[in-house]
Motif scaffolding. Structure first.
Motif, PDB file in Angstrom:
ATOM      1  N   GLU A   1       0.830  -1.207   0.000  1.00 12.80           N
ATOM      2  CA  GLU A   1       0.000   0.000   0.000  1.00 12.80           C
ATOM      3  C   GLU A   1       0.862   1.254   0.000  1.00 12.80           C
ATOM      4  OE1 GLU A   1      -3.553   2.089   2.645  1.00 12.80           O
ATOM      5  OE2 GLU A   1      -2.979   0.016   3.008  1.00 12.80           O
TER       6      GLU A   1
ATOM      7  N   ARG B   1      -7.152  -3.442  -2.282  1.00 11.51           N
ATOM      8  CA  ARG B   1      -8.370  -3.236  -1.492  1.00 11.51           C
ATOM      9  C   ARG B   1      -9.317  -4.434  -1.642  1.00 11.51           C
ATOM     10  NH1 ARG B   1      -5.695   0.045   1.117  1.00 11.51           N
ATOM     11  NH2 ARG B   1      -5.792   2.295   0.719  1.00 11.51           N
TER      12      ARG B   1
ATOM     13  N   ARG C   1     -12.011  -4.847   1.232  1.00 12.74           N
ATOM     14  CA  ARG C   1     -12.501  -3.461   1.315  1.00 12.74           C
ATOM     15  C   ARG C   1     -13.110  -3.098  -0.042  1.00 12.74           C
ATOM     16  NH1 ARG C   1      -7.473  -0.150   3.622  1.00 12.74           N
ATOM     17  NH2 ARG C   1      -8.977   1.558   3.410  1.00 12.74           N
TER      18      ARG C   1
ATOM     19  N   ALA D   1     -13.815   0.566  -1.231  1.00 16.01           N
ATOM     20  CA  ALA D   1     -12.570   1.249  -1.581  1.00 16.01           C
ATOM     21  C   ALA D   1     -12.041   0.733  -2.915  1.00 16.01           C
ATOM     22  CB  ALA D   1     -11.530   1.050  -0.486  1.00 16.01           C
TER      23      ALA D   1
END
Length: 347
Positions: A216, A240, A245, A248
């Protein structure tokens, strides 16, 4: 280290056959932009060069190169490559060989491209770009050990060519040699600390190794250097997705679609959305995204095929698969539990 611009500059204005200094300046800037994956910016600069010198053969050739080799759009490339060869008296023999190889790539005849690049290296063993391009074609054909050998030969001719280290990292990943990949990407970053693609490549390795925090950070470094670095946007979305996620991830894919410069990029973005929605079991959203994917690229098909299979829609399966060629996968970092090292990110 050497760059594509340096390689051509060493041949001088006489070799690229333009007497217009401004045209040559645009040409040199375009090559630098292409190295930084600013491909549409590179094309725009080359068009400016041609506007100043309509007989600038290598400017036409480099537009064809960007379309064929970097963007995979052979149909768009061919007219520019043909135009360049029509100005043969303004090309060196070396240039003609490069253009012939790019034509082979545009025509999707990799065996011919490999043959021409090998001929180039035999005639001009110090021409580092030939090693770079030959290695890439070999990788697309899953001839990774051969590609690795070519990269190492290229690094003998120029130990500071950062793009070769980027490719060395990619092919090492595919061969499972992760320590060598890490060393290659770190060397690439030493040579080009402000290159977004170098940071993205490091992030891809870290994600491959399960180092999500580090990945990330690397993707964010790439995006800090260039907020429109498409490959980093996609890869951060894939991270993500892998983290669960999904909102995102969707935001990243939609951001990629928003900045897309051509229909193939738009199709790719919608393809990622279709796959994400499919994994979530949201068939309505998946179908909508897959429809957009196919609208922008009728031969896309991969996510649309998965969706058709999921829905057990035999008619849709037949429609998607009929006439769709076997595609060379680039990066699919979003399949649950699977990360595929990317060839495309190191073009």
């Amino acid at each position: 280290g050497a760059t594509l611009a340096d390689a051509d500059a060493q041949r001088g204005l006489a070799a690229v056959m333009t007497n217009n200094l401004d045209a040559y300046r645009y040409y040199s800037l375009a090559l630098e932009q292409a190295q930084m994956f600013q491909l549409h910016e590179a094309i725009a600069l080359l068009e400016k060069a041609i506007a100043l010198d309509s007989q600038f053969a290598m400017a036409y050739a480099r537009i064809g190169y960007v379309y064929a080799v970097r963007l995979g759009q052979g149909e768009k490339a061919m007219p520019y490559l043909d135009k360049a060869l029509s100005l043969a008296d303004r090309l060196s023999e070396k240039d003609k060989l490069f253009i012939t190889a790019w034509q082979a790539t545009a025509a999707r005849t990799p065996t011919r491209a490999i043959e021409v690049y090998r001929d180039l290296i035999a005639r001009y063993p110090m021409e580092t770009e030939a090693y770079l391009r030959l290695n890439y074609v070999l990788q697309t054909q899953d001839r990774n050990e051969e590609a690795l050998q070519v990269i190492r030969q290229g690094l003998v001719t120029d130990p500071e060519w950062k793009d070769l280290y980027n490719h060395l990292g990619g092919v090492s990943m595919r061969l499972g040699r992760n320590d060598e990949a890490l060393a290659a990407y770190q060397r690439c970053l030493q040579l080009a600390p402000n290159d977004p693609n170098a940071w993205d490549s490091l992030g891809s390795l870290q994600q491959w190794l399960g180092q999500q925090t580090e990945a990330e950070d690397a993707y964010n470094r790439a995006l800090a250097l260039n907020p429109e670095a498409g490959v980093a946007i996609i890869h951060l979305g894939n991270l993500r997705f892998q983290q669960g996620r999904y909102r995102a991830a969707i935001a990243q894919y939609r951001r990629y679609i928003q900045i897309a410069r051509d229909d193939k990029q738009r199709s790719r973005g919608f393809g990622y959305l279709a796959w994400l929605y499919l994994q979530q079991g949201d068939l309505a959203q998946a179908a909508s995204a897959a429809k957009e994917e196919m609208r922008y690229d009728p031969v896309a098909g991969w996510e649309s095929l998965a969706l058709a299979l999921q829905q057990q829609d035999q008619a849709a399966v037949t429609k998607v698969t009929s006439g769709v060629p076997r595609r060379c996968c680039t990066s699919r970092l979003l399949m649950p539990g699977v990360i595929v090292p990317s060839v495309a990110s190191s073009r």
